[in-house]
Design an enzyme around this catalytic site. Structure first.
Site, PDB file in Angstrom:
ATOM      1  N   TYR A  73      32.312  -3.995  -6.071  1.00 49.39           N
ATOM      2  CA  TYR A  73      32.030  -3.247  -4.845  1.00 49.39           C
ATOM      3  C   TYR A  73      32.103  -1.756  -5.118  1.00 49.39           C
ATOM      4  CZ  TYR A  73      31.830  -1.972   0.027  1.00 49.39           C
ATOM      5  OH  TYR A  73      31.428  -1.437   1.227  1.00 49.39           O
ATOM      6  N   PHE A 125       4.505  12.899   4.999  1.00 47.36           N
ATOM      7  CA  PHE A 125       4.537  11.487   4.632  1.00 47.36           C
ATOM      8  C   PHE A 125       5.183  10.749   5.793  1.00 47.36           C
ATOM      9  CE2 PHE A 125       6.163   7.570   2.866  1.00 47.36           C
ATOM     10  CZ  PHE A 125       4.979   7.059   2.358  1.00 47.36           C
ATOM     11  N   THR A 126       4.717   9.519   6.034  1.00 42.63           N
ATOM     12  CA  THR A 126       5.090   8.786   7.251  1.00 42.63           C
ATOM     13  C   THR A 126       6.603   8.735   7.486  1.00 42.63           C
ATOM     14  OG1 THR A 126       4.931   6.772   5.938  1.00 42.63           O
ATOM     15  CG2 THR A 126       3.008   7.359   7.269  1.00 42.63           C
ATOM     16  N   ASP A 216      10.426  15.784  -2.847  1.00 42.67           N
ATOM     17  CA  ASP A 216      10.180  14.353  -2.714  1.00 42.67           C
ATOM     18  C   ASP A 216       9.668  13.952  -4.093  1.00 42.67           C
ATOM     19  OD1 ASP A 216       9.191  11.798  -2.408  1.00 42.67           O
ATOM     20  OD2 ASP A 216       8.506  12.130  -0.353  1.00 42.67           O
ATOM     21  N   LYS A 259       8.471   3.493  -6.881  1.00 46.29           N
ATOM     22  CA  LYS A 259       7.191   4.001  -7.411  1.00 46.29           C
ATOM     23  C   LYS A 259       7.382   4.330  -8.891  1.00 46.29           C
ATOM     24  CE  LYS A 259       6.728   4.027  -2.843  1.00 46.29           C
ATOM     25  NZ  LYS A 259       6.878   5.169  -1.993  1.00 46.29           N
ATOM     26  N   ARG A 383      -5.058   4.809   5.678  1.00 41.74           N
ATOM     27  CA  ARG A 383      -4.327   6.079   5.680  1.00 41.74           C
ATOM     28  C   ARG A 383      -5.186   7.072   6.449  1.00 41.74           C
ATOM     29  NH1 ARG A 383       1.128   5.457   3.751  1.00 41.74           N
ATOM     30  NH2 ARG A 383       0.947   4.519   5.776  1.00 41.74           N
ATOM     31  N   PHE A 450       1.475   2.033  12.254  1.00 40.34           N
ATOM     32  CA  PHE A 450       0.522   1.413  11.335  1.00 40.34           C
ATOM     33  C   PHE A 450       1.045   0.118  10.724  1.00 40.34           C
ATOM     34  CE2 PHE A 450       2.717   2.727   7.463  1.00 40.34           C
ATOM     35  CZ  PHE A 450       3.468   3.793   7.920  1.00 40.34           C
TER      36      PHE A 450
HETATM   37  C1  LIG Z   1       7.164   5.519  -0.566  1.00 44.19           C
HETATM   38  C2  LIG Z   1       7.417   6.924  -0.271  1.00 44.19           C
HETATM   39  C3  LIG Z   1       8.540   7.333   0.454  1.00 44.19           C
HETATM   40  C4  LIG Z   1       9.500   6.366   1.100  1.00 44.19           C
HETATM   41  O1  LIG Z   1      10.115   5.544   0.184  1.00 44.19           O
HETATM   42  P1  LIG Z   1      10.527   4.020   0.496  1.00 44.19           P
HETATM   43  O2  LIG Z   1      11.147   3.579  -0.787  1.00 44.19           O
HETATM   44  O3  LIG Z   1       9.279   3.287   0.839  1.00 44.19           O
HETATM   45  O4  LIG Z   1      11.484   4.040   1.625  1.00 44.19           O
HETATM   46  C5  LIG Z   1       8.733   8.692   0.629  1.00 44.19           C
HETATM   47  N1  LIG Z   1       7.869   9.593   0.149  1.00 44.19           N
HETATM   48  C6  LIG Z   1       6.775   9.221  -0.528  1.00 44.19           C
HETATM   49  C7  LIG Z   1       5.850  10.261  -1.029  1.00 44.19           C
HETATM   50  C8  LIG Z   1       6.500   7.884  -0.754  1.00 44.19           C
HETATM   51  O5  LIG Z   1       5.388   7.537  -1.394  1.00 44.19           O
END
Ligand SMILES: *Cc1c(COP(=O)(O)O)cnc(C)c1O
Length: 475
Positions: A73, A125-126, A216, A259, A383, A450
């Site tokens: 933990y 970004f969303t 980011d 990613k 998108r 979306f």
């Molecule tokens: C995917 C993504 C996020 C959010 O990350 P999650 O792991 O899906 O929560 C933030 N910024 C960018 C540019 C992304 O592509």
């Protein structure tokens, strides 16, 4: 000249069968999914290009790392491997793991944004914008104008427009700007990079006014590749050193490790500021888990640590972006309108130009994604207007300049033959665009609509009675 091809820098050790469905099956499946590719079952998809998020293939070494999970933990050994990998490759002082990128965005937004603040970013970004708004901030777009023009060949369409940033500082005052959120290889612009020159300049400008810059860093490795290819003075630098330099100009980052870092789940917040790190460690306990696991299993952190090191290998990143380029060139050569230059993680088709007969209120990108699925079982993502949502103040639909579908390539998953199947399907639709009809939204969720919105197709004017331009066929 004799052609000398290159190939993926790996061979395949395990296979996951996929199934081609019939057109009738796909028509049924997309109708059941409300014409939203997010609501399809993956078993009904042949080639899944919905996202590159969490869909990568892990290496044999990452899988071996999973077996070395220390599921304690507190103070798991794997946390310290991850901390060392983040420090070596991203350079920041403090690591706070989170279950994925939005967990880190949530923490940063809650810790830094006060109601009424303006939060600039190079395109929204969303999830990032959602957390900024949930904390009471309002997002301000400071990306260069070229980013909003799908035909512009600008090599660094992710760049921040320094004049836009300056005029925001003048307008609201530096004290109402908690930080600049600087995205690398800007997702919504089509995977478009920032130049090192721009990163240096914008960080200098912000720091002059006491404004921190949080990266980011989700696709910072892919951005490093483009800097190496396109920016003078970087051709002989390693991806690893370019990545470290990008981060060195900034004060911290939010990261979706799903990613670049080649894992199926995971993310982190990393910062240099000791006091902010202390507050983040305190808040992560509320939302994610103890600060040495942040919602992840020990094995996930080990796979992430190994994935981070693999992500900066030159042959890996060349093959990853090379595959995207292969698909992009096939479409471009046939005249399909795609966002140029070809970006890092996917091909973005300009649905507004692909389907000029469908007005923006009828969501051409959503309609194209559904049509592509019906044609070949290829799953893509909208998108455009659906993703952009509504203006929080007026409640009106936002119709962004870009109305795109994204064919996103998972890393190390599909072959060149899969890319050919995808290209052929897009080309067929491109020859007969009039077959695709617009959509009417019949269910609209309140947050990030979306993901779960539902639609019904419009029937063409000629087929509808009463002479109204087009009518929806409600179920
Ligand atoms: C995917 C993504 C996020 C959010 O990350 P999650 O792991 O899906 O929560 C933030 N910024 C960018 C540019 C992304 O592509």
């Amino acid at each position: 000249m004799k052609r000398r091809s290159w190939a993926e820098p790996y061979k395949i050790k395990m296979v996951e069968p996929i199934r081609m469905t019939s057109r009738e099956e796909r028509e049924r499946a997309i109708a059941e999914a409300g014409y939203n590719t997010f609501l399809l079952r993956s078993q009904d998809v042949y080639i899944d290009l919905l996202t590159d998020s969490g869909t990568s293939a892990m290496s044999d070494r990452q899988w071996a790392g999973m077996m070395r999970g220390d599921e304690a933990y507190a103070g798991s050994r794997n946390y310290y491997s991850l901390e060392a990998a983040v420090h070596e490759h991203y350079g920041y002082k403090h690591l706070i793991p989170t279950h994925q990128g939005r967990g880190a965005e949530h923490l940063l937004s809650q810790l830094c944004i006060n109601p009424g603040d303006s939060v600039p970013g190079n395109m929204y970004f969303t999830t990032t914008r959602h957390h900024q708004e949930a904390a009471g901030g309002s997002f301000v777009d400071v990306i260069v104008n070229e980013a909003h023009d799908p035909a512009s060949e600008h090599p660094f369409k992710g760049n921040v427009d320094l004049d836009k940033m300056r005029s925001l500082i003048e307008r609201v005052g530096a004290e109402r700007i908690p930080y600049l959120s600087l995205e690398t290889n800007v997702n919504m612009a089509g995977g478009q990079p920032c130049s090192m020159e721009n990163i240096r300049a914008v960080c200098a400008l912000c720091h002059e006014h006491g404004i921190p810059v949080y990266l980011d860093a989700t696709r910072a490795v892919e951005n490093a590749w483009f800097i190496k290819q396109r920016e003078a003075g970087f051709a002989d630098r390693t991806i690893k050193s370019i990545l470290l330099e990008i981060c060195s100009h900034t004060d911290g980052c939010t990261m979706s490790a799903k990613k670049d870092s080649l894992v199926n789940i995971g993310g982190f917040l990393a910062v240099n500021d000791d006091a902010l790190a202390e507050r983040a460690r305190n808040l992560v306990v509320v939302y994610e888990g103890l600060h040495t696991y942040g919602g992840l299993a020990g094995r996930d952190m080990e796979a992430m640590a190994i994935g981070i090191a693999e992500s900066v290998q030159e042959d890996h990143i060349r093959a990853r972006i090379g595959q995207v380029e292969y698909l992009g060139l096939r479409l471009m050569d046939a005249g399909v309108p795609i966002v140029r230059p070809i970006g890092g993680h996917g091909i973005f088709i300009d649905a507004a130009r692909f389907l000029p007969h469908i007005p923006r209120e009828r969501f051409p990108a959503q309609a194209l994604a559904a049509a592509l699925y019906v044609d070949s079982g290829v799953r893509s993502m909208e998108r455009g207007g659906v993703s952009a949502g509504r203006d929080p103040e007026t409640g009106e639909n936002i119709f962004p300049s870009l109305e795109l579908i994204r064919l996103t390539l998972p890393r190390r998953v599909y072959t060149q033959a899969h890319m050919d199947v995808v290209a052929e399907s897009v080309l067929d639709l491109h020859e007969h665009p009039e077959q695709v009809q617009g959509l009417e939204m019949v269910h609209e969720p309140e947050h990030l609509r979306f993901f779960q919105a539902r639609f019904v197709p419009m029937v063409p004017a000629s087929a509808s009675c009463g002479g109204i331009a087009a009518q929806s066929v409600r179920p």
